[in-house]
Design a protein around this motif. Structure first.
Motif, mmCIF file in Angstrom:
data_model
loop_
_atom_site.group_PDB
_atom_site.id
_atom_site.type_symbol
_atom_site.label_atom_id
_atom_site.label_comp_id
_atom_site.label_asym_id
_atom_site.label_seq_id
_atom_site.Cartn_x
_atom_site.Cartn_y
_atom_site.Cartn_z
ATOM 1 N N ILE A 8 0.846 -1.203 0.000
ATOM 2 C CA ILE A 8 0.000 0.000 0.000
ATOM 3 C C ILE A 8 0.877 1.247 0.000
ATOM 4 N N ALA A 9 1.906 1.246 0.852
ATOM 5 C CA ALA A 9 2.799 2.404 0.964
ATOM 6 C C ALA A 9 3.508 2.674 -0.360
ATOM 7 N N ARG A 10 4.006 1.611 -1.002
ATOM 8 C CA ARG A 10 4.706 1.798 -2.280
ATOM 9 C C ARG A 10 3.747 2.285 -3.363
ATOM 10 N N ALA A 11 2.529 1.763 -3.345
ATOM 11 C CA ALA A 11 1.538 2.186 -4.339
ATOM 12 C C ALA A 11 1.233 3.677 -4.210
ATOM 13 N N ILE A 12 1.046 4.149 -2.982
ATOM 14 C CA ILE A 12 0.749 5.569 -2.771
ATOM 15 C C ILE A 12 1.948 6.426 -3.173
ATOM 16 N N SER A 13 3.165 5.934 -2.927
ATOM 17 C CA SER A 13 4.361 6.676 -3.337
ATOM 18 C C SER A 13 4.416 6.842 -4.857
#
Length: 332
Positions: A8-13
């Motif tokens: 999720i964190a990488r996707a938002i980045s």
């Protein structure tokens, strides 16, 4: 879509960086979105929004039967229980912080007030800088909410930066807008000004133990009294809270669920309006990107800006020139 926090964190980045892979990601997950309920929390700087969101998370994850018993409208209790996410809610939080216009940096400190939930696997908290985008939100906020939606978060709280009187993008992003006010920041006329006061579905007077809280409630009530509400129309309630102690937060949760139940018939129209705004925003952004990347010479745009500054050309003529360069009939 498996809910892995690192993914999720990488996707938002990717989305924040406006990477082409971010657009591809949204395309691939979009069909799996639309289930989450978005709660927007906005208000002026220093209103206690982050602390309020922290308490909201705690109360939203409690069994809803304990929440509903506090309602002052018994006739709505069955409806509240029917739409509430109960105690196993998976919650996502997007906390937007301002970006410095000078250094380009951002403190991203809102989540520091939410550390009580850092170890909770069902709560995902992401700070996000505005990167110069106006309106109280970052440009990527809407797409970041889609990522959380696809990841299975059934309730997403979006906290805006401390906003002024007309920075109201939250109304185009959230299903319910909670406007947080605080006593002692100006005279009662401040509560009557257009813009942020007109987007509220629920008013919160936070720090209600301060002097002037009752006066602020009266000012907002006077503002609401200027509008006539029909029998089926939602009249924004005013909830007094003290976020540091949690006082009044259960009543705020009840108000959110009551609004959700009452606004079911308008929810589709609100989401349609949100989709239209996002489409227009994307087309405008993509058109300018295409214009600068594929149509104009390297310094052509800055040259037009210099001519506007020198009063050699007006902005309307400059805009028509750019449209003609892109092959668009600018005769009107």
């Amino acid at each position: 879509m498996a809910g892995d926090p690192r993914a999720i964190a990488r996707a938002i980045s990717l989305i924040e960086d406006e990477d082409a892979a971010g657009a591809d990601l949204v395309r691939s997950i979009f069909g799996r979105t639309g289930r989450a309920y978005l709660v927007g929390v906005t208000g002026p700087p220093g209103a206690g929004k982050s602390t309020l969101v922290d308490r909201l998370i705690t109360n939203l994850k409690k069994p809803q039967s304990t929440q509903s018993s506090r309602s002052t409208e018994p006739q709505d209790i069955s409806a509240i229980s029917a739409v509430s996410p109960v105690s196993s809610s998976s919650i996502g939080v997007i906390a937007v912080d301002p970006t410095s216009p000078f250094s380009g940096g951002a403190v991203l400190g809102d989540r520091l007030r939410m550390q009580a939930h850092a170890a909770d696997e069902e709560v995902f908290i992401r700070s996000m800088a505005t990167r110069g985008h106006l309106g109280g939100l970052a440009r990527a906020t809407g797409d970041a909410a889609l990522v959380l939606d696809a990841a299975g978060k059934d309730l997403i709280i979006i906290e805006t930066v401390g906003v002024g009187q007309d920075e109201v993008d939250i109304i185009r992003t959230a299903d319910v807008s909670v406007v947080t006010l605080v006593p002692g920041t100006g005279d009662d006329v401040q509560a009557l000004k257009a813009g942020i006061m007109e987007i509220a579905d629920i008013f919160v007077v936070n720090k209600a133990d301060r002097e002037g809280a009752d006066g602020l409630v009266s000012a907002v009530e006077a503002n609401l009294a200027l509008q006539v509400y029909g029998a089926d129309e939602w009249r924004p309630p005013i909830v007094k809270t003290i976020a540091t102690t949690g006082q009044g937060v259960p009543e705020l949760v009840d108000a959110i669920w009551r609004f959700r139940e009452r606004s079911k018939t308008n929810e589709v129209a609100r989401r349609r309006s949100r989709s239209e705004y996002r489409l227009r925003e994307l087309v405008s952004q993509r058109f300018m990107d295409h214009l600068e990347r594929d149509v104009l010479a390297a310094d052509e745009l800055s040259g037009l800006v210099d001519r506007i500054v020198a009063r050699e050309i007006d902005p309307y003529t400059a805009a028509a020139t750019l449209l003609r360069r892109a092959g668009v009939d600018a005769s009107t």
